[in-house]
Design a protein around this motif. Structure first.
Motif, PDB file in Angstrom:
ATOM      1  N   ASN A 120       0.809  -1.208   0.000  1.00  0.00           N
ATOM      2  CA  ASN A 120       0.000   0.000   0.000  1.00  0.00           C
ATOM      3  C   ASN A 120       0.848   1.267   0.000  1.00  0.00           C
ATOM      4  OD1 ASN A 120      -2.588  -0.866  -0.307  1.00  0.00           O
ATOM      5  ND2 ASN A 120      -3.129  -0.782   1.859  1.00  0.00           N
ATOM      6  N   ALA A 121       2.042   1.189   0.611  1.00  0.00           N
ATOM      7  CA  ALA A 121       2.883   2.383   0.666  1.00  0.00           C
ATOM      8  C   ALA A 121       4.312   2.003   1.031  1.00  0.00           C
ATOM      9  CB  ALA A 121       2.348   3.382   1.693  1.00  0.00           C
ATOM     10  N   LEU A 122       5.242   2.830   0.542  1.00  0.00           N
ATOM     11  CA  LEU A 122       6.646   2.751   0.929  1.00  0.00           C
ATOM     12  C   LEU A 122       7.004   4.079   1.557  1.00  0.00           C
ATOM     13  CD1 LEU A 122       8.055   1.282  -2.397  1.00  0.00           C
ATOM     14  CD2 LEU A 122       7.780   0.037  -0.251  1.00  0.00           C
ATOM     15  N   GLY A 123       7.696   4.036   2.675  1.00  0.00           N
ATOM     16  CA  GLY A 123       7.950   5.309   3.335  1.00  0.00           C
ATOM     17  C   GLY A 123       9.211   5.333   4.168  1.00  0.00           C
ATOM     18  N   TRP A 124       9.557   6.538   4.562  1.00  0.00           N
ATOM     19  CA  TRP A 124      10.653   6.784   5.497  1.00  0.00           C
ATOM     20  C   TRP A 124      10.093   7.546   6.693  1.00  0.00           C
ATOM     21  CZ3 TRP A 124      15.518   4.859   5.322  1.00  0.00           C
ATOM     22  CH2 TRP A 124      15.969   4.351   4.110  1.00  0.00           C
ATOM     23  N   TYR A 125      10.484   7.110   7.877  1.00  0.00           N
ATOM     24  CA  TYR A 125      10.109   7.767   9.122  1.00  0.00           C
ATOM     25  C   TYR A 125      11.398   8.101   9.868  1.00  0.00           C
ATOM     26  CZ  TYR A 125       5.292   6.122   8.478  1.00  0.00           C
ATOM     27  OH  TYR A 125       4.024   5.897   7.997  1.00  0.00           O
ATOM     28  N   ARG A 126      11.278   8.989  10.839  1.00  0.00           N
ATOM     29  CA  ARG A 126      12.438   9.265  11.688  1.00  0.00           C
ATOM     30  C   ARG A 126      11.988   9.460  13.124  1.00  0.00           C
ATOM     31  NH1 ARG A 126      13.941  15.303   9.339  1.00  0.00           N
ATOM     32  NH2 ARG A 126      12.185  16.434  10.306  1.00  0.00           N
ATOM     33  N   GLN A 127      12.945   9.221  14.004  1.00  0.00           N
ATOM     34  CA  GLN A 127      12.670   9.391  15.430  1.00  0.00           C
ATOM     35  C   GLN A 127      13.866  10.059  16.086  1.00  0.00           C
ATOM     36  OE1 GLN A 127      11.547   5.790  17.461  1.00  0.00           O
ATOM     37  NE2 GLN A 127      10.555   6.937  19.088  1.00  0.00           N
ATOM     38  N   ALA A 128      13.610  11.241  16.647  1.00  0.00           N
ATOM     39  CA  ALA A 128      14.637  11.964  17.389  1.00  0.00           C
ATOM     40  C   ALA A 128      14.549  11.546  18.857  1.00  0.00           C
ATOM     41  CB  ALA A 128      14.425  13.464  17.241  1.00  0.00           C
ATOM     42  N   PRO A 129      15.645  11.709  19.607  1.00  0.00           N
ATOM     43  CA  PRO A 129      15.633  11.318  21.025  1.00  0.00           C
ATOM     44  C   PRO A 129      14.501  12.011  21.785  1.00  0.00           C
ATOM     45  CG  PRO A 129      17.860  11.788  20.304  1.00  0.00           C
ATOM     46  CD  PRO A 129      16.964  12.185  19.176  1.00  0.00           C
ATOM     47  N   GLY A 130      13.745  11.229  22.521  1.00  0.00           N
ATOM     48  CA  GLY A 130      12.672  11.785  23.329  1.00  0.00           C
ATOM     49  C   GLY A 130      11.424  12.167  22.566  1.00  0.00           C
ATOM     50  N   LYS A 131      11.393  11.861  21.273  1.00  0.00           N
ATOM     51  CA  LYS A 131      10.234  12.232  20.460  1.00  0.00           C
ATOM     52  C   LYS A 131       9.617  10.992  19.819  1.00  0.00           C
ATOM     53  CE  LYS A 131      11.637  16.953  19.345  1.00  0.00           C
ATOM     54  NZ  LYS A 131      11.786  17.951  18.255  1.00  0.00           N
ATOM     55  N   GLN A 132       8.383  11.159  19.365  1.00  0.00           N
ATOM     56  CA  GLN A 132       7.707  10.065  18.680  1.00  0.00           C
ATOM     57  C   GLN A 132       8.220   9.931  17.254  1.00  0.00           C
ATOM     58  OE1 GLN A 132       3.457  10.821  19.030  1.00  0.00           O
ATOM     59  NE2 GLN A 132       3.349   9.464  20.805  1.00  0.00           N
ATOM     60  N   ARG A 133       8.086   8.731  16.739  1.00  0.00           N
ATOM     61  CA  ARG A 133       8.439   8.500  15.347  1.00  0.00           C
ATOM     62  C   ARG A 133       7.489   9.295  14.452  1.00  0.00           C
ATOM     63  NH1 ARG A 133       9.670   2.368  13.595  1.00  0.00           N
ATOM     64  NH2 ARG A 133      10.850   2.632  15.528  1.00  0.00           N
ATOM     65  N   GLU A 134       8.040   9.939  13.425  1.00  0.00           N
ATOM     66  CA  GLU A 134       7.221  10.773  12.548  1.00  0.00           C
ATOM     67  C   GLU A 134       7.474  10.429  11.091  1.00  0.00           C
ATOM     68  OE1 GLU A 134       8.213  14.919  12.851  1.00  0.00           O
ATOM     69  OE2 GLU A 134      10.319  14.609  12.341  1.00  0.00           O
ATOM     70  N   LEU A 135       6.453  10.644  10.289  1.00  0.00           N
ATOM     71  CA  LEU A 135       6.574  10.408   8.855  1.00  0.00           C
ATOM     72  C   LEU A 135       7.434  11.483   8.217  1.00  0.00           C
ATOM     73  CD1 LEU A 135       5.623   8.887   6.268  1.00  0.00           C
ATOM     74  CD2 LEU A 135       3.745  10.551   6.171  1.00  0.00           C
ATOM     75  N   VAL A 136       8.360  11.050   7.367  1.00  0.00           N
ATOM     76  CA  VAL A 136       9.197  11.982   6.614  1.00  0.00           C
ATOM     77  C   VAL A 136       8.706  12.071   5.167  1.00  0.00           C
ATOM     78  CG1 VAL A 136      11.515  12.457   5.755  1.00  0.00           C
ATOM     79  CG2 VAL A 136      11.209  11.536   8.064  1.00  0.00           C
ATOM     80  N   ALA A 137       8.550  10.908   4.536  1.00  0.00           N
ATOM     81  CA  ALA A 137       8.133  10.875   3.134  1.00  0.00           C
ATOM     82  C   ALA A 137       7.506   9.525   2.834  1.00  0.00           C
ATOM     83  CB  ALA A 137       9.329  11.126   2.216  1.00  0.00           C
ATOM     84  N   VAL A 138       6.559   9.519   1.894  1.00  0.00           N
ATOM     85  CA  VAL A 138       5.873   8.270   1.571  1.00  0.00           C
ATOM     86  C   VAL A 138       5.496   8.253   0.097  1.00  0.00           C
ATOM     87  CG1 VAL A 138       3.591   9.170   2.205  1.00  0.00           C
ATOM     88  CG2 VAL A 138       3.998   6.705   2.254  1.00  0.00           C
ATOM     89  N   ILE A 139       5.576   7.056  -0.479  1.00  0.00           N
ATOM     90  CA  ILE A 139       5.055   6.809  -1.821  1.00  0.00           C
ATOM     91  C   ILE A 139       3.878   5.865  -1.656  1.00  0.00           C
ATOM     92  CG2 ILE A 139       5.518   5.987  -4.148  1.00  0.00           C
ATOM     93  CD1 ILE A 139       8.485   6.308  -3.620  1.00  0.00           C
TER      94      ILE A 139
ATOM     95  N   VAL B 198      17.088   8.802  14.109  1.00  0.00           N
ATOM     96  CA  VAL B 198      17.197   7.485  13.490  1.00  0.00           C
ATOM     97  C   VAL B 198      16.122   7.394  12.416  1.00  0.00           C
ATOM     98  CG1 VAL B 198      17.124   4.997  13.823  1.00  0.00           C
ATOM     99  CG2 VAL B 198      18.072   6.474  15.615  1.00  0.00           C
ATOM    100  N   TYR B 199      16.539   7.052  11.226  1.00  0.00           N
ATOM    101  CA  TYR B 199      15.625   6.980  10.085  1.00  0.00           C
ATOM    102  C   TYR B 199      15.271   5.526   9.807  1.00  0.00           C
ATOM    103  CZ  TYR B 199      16.125  11.926   9.043  1.00  0.00           C
ATOM    104  OH  TYR B 199      16.062  13.303   9.105  1.00  0.00           O
ATOM    105  N   PHE B 200      13.971   5.286   9.678  1.00  0.00           N
ATOM    106  CA  PHE B 200      13.462   3.933   9.483  1.00  0.00           C
ATOM    107  C   PHE B 200      12.739   3.830   8.144  1.00  0.00           C
ATOM    108  CE2 PHE B 200      14.120   2.305  13.750  1.00  0.00           C
ATOM    109  CZ  PHE B 200      14.125   3.454  14.538  1.00  0.00           C
ATOM    110  N   CYS B 201      13.013   2.752   7.466  1.00  0.00           N
ATOM    111  CA  CYS B 201      12.291   2.417   6.247  1.00  0.00           C
ATOM    112  C   CYS B 201      11.032   1.644   6.621  1.00  0.00           C
ATOM    113  CB  CYS B 201      13.201   1.566   5.364  1.00  0.00           C
ATOM    114  SG  CYS B 201      12.466   1.024   3.818  1.00  0.00           S
TER     115      CYS B 201
END
Length: 123
Positions: free
Chosen positions: A32-51, A92-95
């Protein structure tokens, strides 16, 4: 078994560039989608970009005009080109692959994640 392996993170000065790669292996019935997310220290994981399926890419407002997500189907790889990096891009960037899987109850969405790759931008 589905695996996502990220690479390309590292330390870069503000204004610099990095390209992240994510190699996807294993059998996936549908995506359904391919994306990149990131998580900074002390913060929630957030969407960076998605196809999403259907093709129109979406970006977080904070990275629009600086980051580009792309895919190479022949290489089963998703990329994130990051330009004009800022210290606030640290994290930290997550696929992510949002797949359609199925069991006896029918189809449903399932998220596969990579192990993450660290991006550090120095000011």
């Amino acid at each position: 078994q589905v695996q996502l392996v990220e690479s390309g993170g590292g330390l870069v000065q503000a204004g610099g560039s990095l390209r992240l790669s994510c190699v996807v292996s294993g059998s996936i019935f549908a995506i359904n989608a391919l994306g990149w997310y990131r998580q900074a220290p002390g913060k929630q994981r957030e969407l960076v970009a998605v196809i999403p399926r259907g093709g129109n890419t979406n970006y977080a407002d904070s990275v629009k005009g600086r980051f580009t997500i792309s895919r190479d189907n022949a290489k089963n790889t998703v990329y994130l080109q990051m330009n004009s990096l800022k210290p606030e891009d640290n994290g930290v960037y997550f696929c992510n692959v949002r797949a359609i899987v199925a069991d006896i109850n029918g189809p449903y969405e399932y998220d596969y994640w990579g192990q993450g790759t660290q991006v550090t931008v120095s000011s």
